[in-house]
Design a protein around this motif. Sequence first.
Motif, PDB file in Angstrom:
ATOM      1  N   MET A   1       0.846  -1.265   0.029  1.00  9.53           N
ATOM      2  CA  MET A   1      -0.007   0.212  -0.112  1.00  9.53           C
ATOM      3  C   MET A   1       0.996   1.270  -0.126  1.00  9.53           C
ATOM      4  SD  MET A   1      -2.677  -1.801   2.372  1.00  9.53           S
ATOM      5  CE  MET A   1      -2.829  -3.427   1.912  1.00  9.53           C
ATOM      6  N   PRO A   2       1.389   1.613  -1.158  1.00  9.49           N
ATOM      7  CA  PRO A   2       2.333   2.678  -1.196  1.00  9.49           C
ATOM      8  C   PRO A   2       1.543   3.935  -0.956  1.00  9.49           C
ATOM      9  CG  PRO A   2       2.708   1.305  -2.988  1.00  9.49           C
ATOM     10  CD  PRO A   2       1.568   0.580  -2.156  1.00  9.49           C
ATOM     11  N   GLY A   3       2.165   4.632  -0.126  1.00  5.83           N
ATOM     12  CA  GLY A   3       1.672   6.003  -0.043  1.00  5.83           C
ATOM     13  C   GLY A   3       0.665   6.118   1.170  1.00  5.83           C
ATOM     14  N   SER A   4       0.323   5.064   1.798  1.00  2.27           N
ATOM     15  CA  SER A   4      -0.893   5.069   2.640  1.00  2.27           C
ATOM     16  C   SER A   4      -0.372   5.182   4.018  1.00  2.27           C
ATOM     17  CB  SER A   4      -1.585   3.925   2.574  1.00  2.27           C
ATOM     18  OG  SER A   4      -0.892   2.768   2.964  1.00  2.27           O
ATOM     19  N   GLY A   5       0.977   5.019   4.238  1.00  5.55           N
ATOM     20  CA  GLY A   5       1.597   5.208   5.669  1.00  5.55           C
ATOM     21  C   GLY A   5       1.831   3.843   6.302  1.00  5.55           C
ATOM     22  N   PRO A   6       2.393   3.912   7.413  1.00  9.10           N
ATOM     23  CA  PRO A   6       2.505   2.535   8.203  1.00  9.10           C
ATOM     24  C   PRO A   6       1.328   1.993   8.687  1.00  9.10           C
ATOM     25  CG  PRO A   6       3.505   4.531   9.439  1.00  9.10           C
ATOM     26  CD  PRO A   6       2.891   4.887   7.906  1.00  9.10           C
ATOM     27  N   TYR A   7       1.118   0.849   8.566  1.00 11.32           N
ATOM     28  CA  TYR A   7       0.023  -0.094   8.855  1.00 11.32           C
ATOM     29  C   TYR A   7       0.348  -1.486   9.796  1.00 11.32           C
ATOM     30  CZ  TYR A   7       0.928  -2.979   5.050  1.00 11.32           C
ATOM     31  OH  TYR A   7       1.566  -3.970   4.134  1.00 11.32           O
ATOM     32  N   ARG A   8      -0.777  -1.586  10.510  1.00 15.83           N
ATOM     33  CA  ARG A   8      -0.294  -2.954  11.185  1.00 15.83           C
ATOM     34  C   ARG A   8      -1.174  -4.137  10.855  1.00 15.83           C
ATOM     35  NH1 ARG A   8      -0.899  -1.386  17.191  1.00 15.83           N
ATOM     36  NH2 ARG A   8       0.619  -0.070  16.316  1.00 15.83           N
ATOM     37  N   LEU A   9      -0.969  -4.875  10.405  1.00 17.81           N
ATOM     38  CA  LEU A   9      -1.655  -6.291  10.149  1.00 17.81           C
ATOM     39  C   LEU A   9      -1.598  -7.319  11.286  1.00 17.81           C
ATOM     40  CD1 LEU A   9      -3.260  -7.857   8.136  1.00 17.81           C
ATOM     41  CD2 LEU A   9      -1.322  -8.426   6.786  1.00 17.81           C
ATOM     42  N   VAL A  10      -2.587  -7.694  11.656  1.00 19.63           N
ATOM     43  CA  VAL A  10      -2.763  -8.782  12.900  1.00 19.63           C
ATOM     44  C   VAL A  10      -3.472 -10.183  12.508  1.00 19.63           C
ATOM     45  CG1 VAL A  10      -3.390  -9.321  15.368  1.00 19.63           C
ATOM     46  CG2 VAL A  10      -2.582  -7.044  14.814  1.00 19.63           C
ATOM     47  N   ILE A  11      -2.741 -10.994  12.209  1.00 17.26           N
ATOM     48  CA  ILE A  11      -3.682 -12.320  11.772  1.00 17.26           C
ATOM     49  C   ILE A  11      -3.789 -13.231  13.020  1.00 17.26           C
ATOM     50  CG2 ILE A  11      -3.611 -14.276  10.076  1.00 17.26           C
ATOM     51  CD1 ILE A  11      -1.837 -12.690   8.213  1.00 17.26           C
ATOM     52  N   ASP A  12      -4.949 -13.396  13.295  1.00 18.35           N
ATOM     53  CA  ASP A  12      -5.173 -14.319  14.392  1.00 18.35           C
ATOM     54  C   ASP A  12      -5.232 -15.856  13.942  1.00 18.35           C
ATOM     55  OD1 ASP A  12      -6.271 -15.839  16.647  1.00 18.35           O
ATOM     56  OD2 ASP A  12      -7.859 -14.364  16.953  1.00 18.35           O
ATOM     57  N   ILE A  13      -4.284 -16.775  14.125  1.00 18.67           N
ATOM     58  CA  ILE A  13      -4.228 -17.923  13.847  1.00 18.67           C
ATOM     59  C   ILE A  13      -4.518 -19.097  15.068  1.00 18.67           C
ATOM     60  CG2 ILE A  13      -3.185 -17.585  11.684  1.00 18.67           C
ATOM     61  CD1 ILE A  13      -0.562 -18.506  13.156  1.00 18.67           C
ATOM     62  N   SER A  14      -5.117 -18.756  16.090  1.00 15.67           N
ATOM     63  CA  SER A  14      -5.276 -19.271  17.107  1.00 15.67           C
ATOM     64  C   SER A  14      -6.029 -20.463  16.990  1.00 15.67           C
ATOM     65  CB  SER A  14      -5.705 -18.445  18.325  1.00 15.67           C
ATOM     66  OG  SER A  14      -6.996 -17.910  17.973  1.00 15.67           O
ATOM     67  N   ARG A  15      -7.080 -20.490  16.141  1.00 13.45           N
ATOM     68  CA  ARG A  15      -7.935 -21.731  16.102  1.00 13.45           C
ATOM     69  C   ARG A  15      -7.298 -22.802  14.742  1.00 13.45           C
ATOM     70  NH1 ARG A  15     -13.955 -20.050  17.404  1.00 13.45           N
ATOM     71  NH2 ARG A  15     -13.574 -19.154  19.355  1.00 13.45           N
ATOM     72  N   VAL A  16      -6.298 -22.317  14.230  1.00  9.08           N
ATOM     73  CA  VAL A  16      -5.878 -22.978  12.850  1.00  9.08           C
ATOM     74  C   VAL A  16      -5.176 -24.260  13.536  1.00  9.08           C
ATOM     75  CG1 VAL A  16      -4.323 -23.142  11.168  1.00  9.08           C
ATOM     76  CG2 VAL A  16      -5.513 -21.086  11.357  1.00  9.08           C
ATOM     77  N   THR A  17      -5.483 -25.303  13.096  1.00  8.07           N
ATOM     78  CA  THR A  17      -4.865 -26.656  13.702  1.00  8.07           C
ATOM     79  C   THR A  17      -3.619 -27.159  12.890  1.00  8.07           C
ATOM     80  OG1 THR A  17      -6.667 -27.907  12.667  1.00  8.07           O
ATOM     81  CG2 THR A  17      -6.880 -27.317  14.853  1.00  8.07           C
ATOM     82  N   THR A  18      -3.664 -26.855  11.571  1.00  9.51           N
ATOM     83  CA  THR A  18      -2.512 -27.270  10.677  1.00  9.51           C
ATOM     84  C   THR A  18      -2.412 -26.332   9.623  1.00  9.51           C
ATOM     85  OG1 THR A  18      -2.144 -29.048   9.385  1.00  9.51           O
ATOM     86  CG2 THR A  18      -4.396 -28.551   9.302  1.00  9.51           C
ATOM     87  N   CYS A  19      -1.258 -26.363   9.103  1.00  8.57           N
ATOM     88  CA  CYS A  19      -0.802 -25.198   7.934  1.00  8.57           C
ATOM     89  C   CYS A  19       0.392 -26.113   7.027  1.00  8.57           C
ATOM     90  CB  CYS A  19      -0.370 -24.132   8.603  1.00  8.57           C
ATOM     91  SG  CYS A  19      -0.111 -22.743   7.462  1.00  8.57           S
ATOM     92  N   ASP A  20       0.012 -26.194   5.904  1.00 11.78           N
ATOM     93  CA  ASP A  20       0.853 -26.813   4.918  1.00 11.78           C
ATOM     94  C   ASP A  20       2.128 -25.651   4.355  1.00 11.78           C
ATOM     95  OD1 ASP A  20      -0.437 -25.174   3.048  1.00 11.78           O
ATOM     96  OD2 ASP A  20      -1.213 -26.968   2.022  1.00 11.78           O
ATOM     97  N   ALA A  21       2.686 -26.106   3.410  1.00 15.36           N
ATOM     98  CA  ALA A  21       3.671 -25.267   3.022  1.00 15.36           C
ATOM     99  C   ALA A  21       3.165 -24.135   2.453  1.00 15.36           C
ATOM    100  CB  ALA A  21       4.822 -25.859   2.000  1.00 15.36           C
ATOM    101  N   LEU A  22       2.183 -24.250   1.702  1.00 13.28           N
ATOM    102  CA  LEU A  22       1.441 -23.022   1.035  1.00 13.28           C
ATOM    103  C   LEU A  22       1.015 -22.127   2.053  1.00 13.28           C
ATOM    104  CD1 LEU A  22       0.666 -22.126  -1.786  1.00 13.28           C
ATOM    105  CD2 LEU A  22      -1.374 -23.237  -1.436  1.00 13.28           C
ATOM    106  N   GLY A  23       0.444 -22.367   3.000  1.00 13.36           N
ATOM    107  CA  GLY A  23      -0.113 -21.581   4.168  1.00 13.36           C
ATOM    108  C   GLY A  23       0.980 -20.734   4.940  1.00 13.36           C
ATOM    109  N   LEU A  24       2.175 -21.528   5.148  1.00 12.11           N
ATOM    110  CA  LEU A  24       3.322 -20.996   5.888  1.00 12.11           C
ATOM    111  C   LEU A  24       4.093 -19.759   4.770  1.00 12.11           C
ATOM    112  CD1 LEU A  24       4.896 -23.975   7.387  1.00 12.11           C
ATOM    113  CD2 LEU A  24       3.621 -22.226   8.339  1.00 12.11           C
ATOM    114  N   GLY A  25       3.917 -20.301   3.202  1.00 14.43           N
ATOM    115  CA  GLY A  25       4.480 -19.470   2.333  1.00 14.43           C
ATOM    116  C   GLY A  25       3.804 -17.954   2.210  1.00 14.43           C
ATOM    117  N   ALA A  26       2.233 -18.156   2.264  1.00 16.05           N
ATOM    118  CA  ALA A  26       1.451 -17.069   2.541  1.00 16.05           C
ATOM    119  C   ALA A  26       1.633 -16.140   3.483  1.00 16.05           C
ATOM    120  CB  ALA A  26      -0.060 -17.579   2.241  1.00 16.05           C
ATOM    121  N   LEU A  27       2.037 -16.649   4.918  1.00 18.18           N
ATOM    122  CA  LEU A  27       2.178 -15.968   5.983  1.00 18.18           C
ATOM    123  C   LEU A  27       3.612 -14.976   5.893  1.00 18.18           C
ATOM    124  CD1 LEU A  27       1.198 -18.276   8.886  1.00 18.18           C
ATOM    125  CD2 LEU A  27       0.105 -16.126   8.211  1.00 18.18           C
TER     126      LEU A  27
END
Length: 86
Positions: A1-27
């Motif tokens: 988001m160029p030009g919009s200033g600093p931002y904070r992204l919080v992703i709550d994965i507390s209920r995720v029970t499994t994550c494959d390589a694709l999910g880890l790569g996305a994070l």
Amino acid sequence: MPGSGPYRLVIDISRVTTCDALGLGALFGAHLRSTRYGGRLRLVCPQGPLLHVLAVTGLRRAIPVYATVGEALLDSAPPTAGPSAR
């Protein structure tokens, strides 16, 4: 988001029970994009197998992990402690 200033992204994965390589790569991709534009990605994962996966893969060192959404939003609380933090 160029030009919009600093931002904070919080992703709550507390209920995720499994994550494959694709999910880890996305994070990790979200982390790279957020830092590229001056933002910060924070994960919420208080315990469980996914916390261990984040530690084993090294993502825990790259992306701060917090126990609650509130701590992640404050961004002044230390990352989640525990056996996987070592």
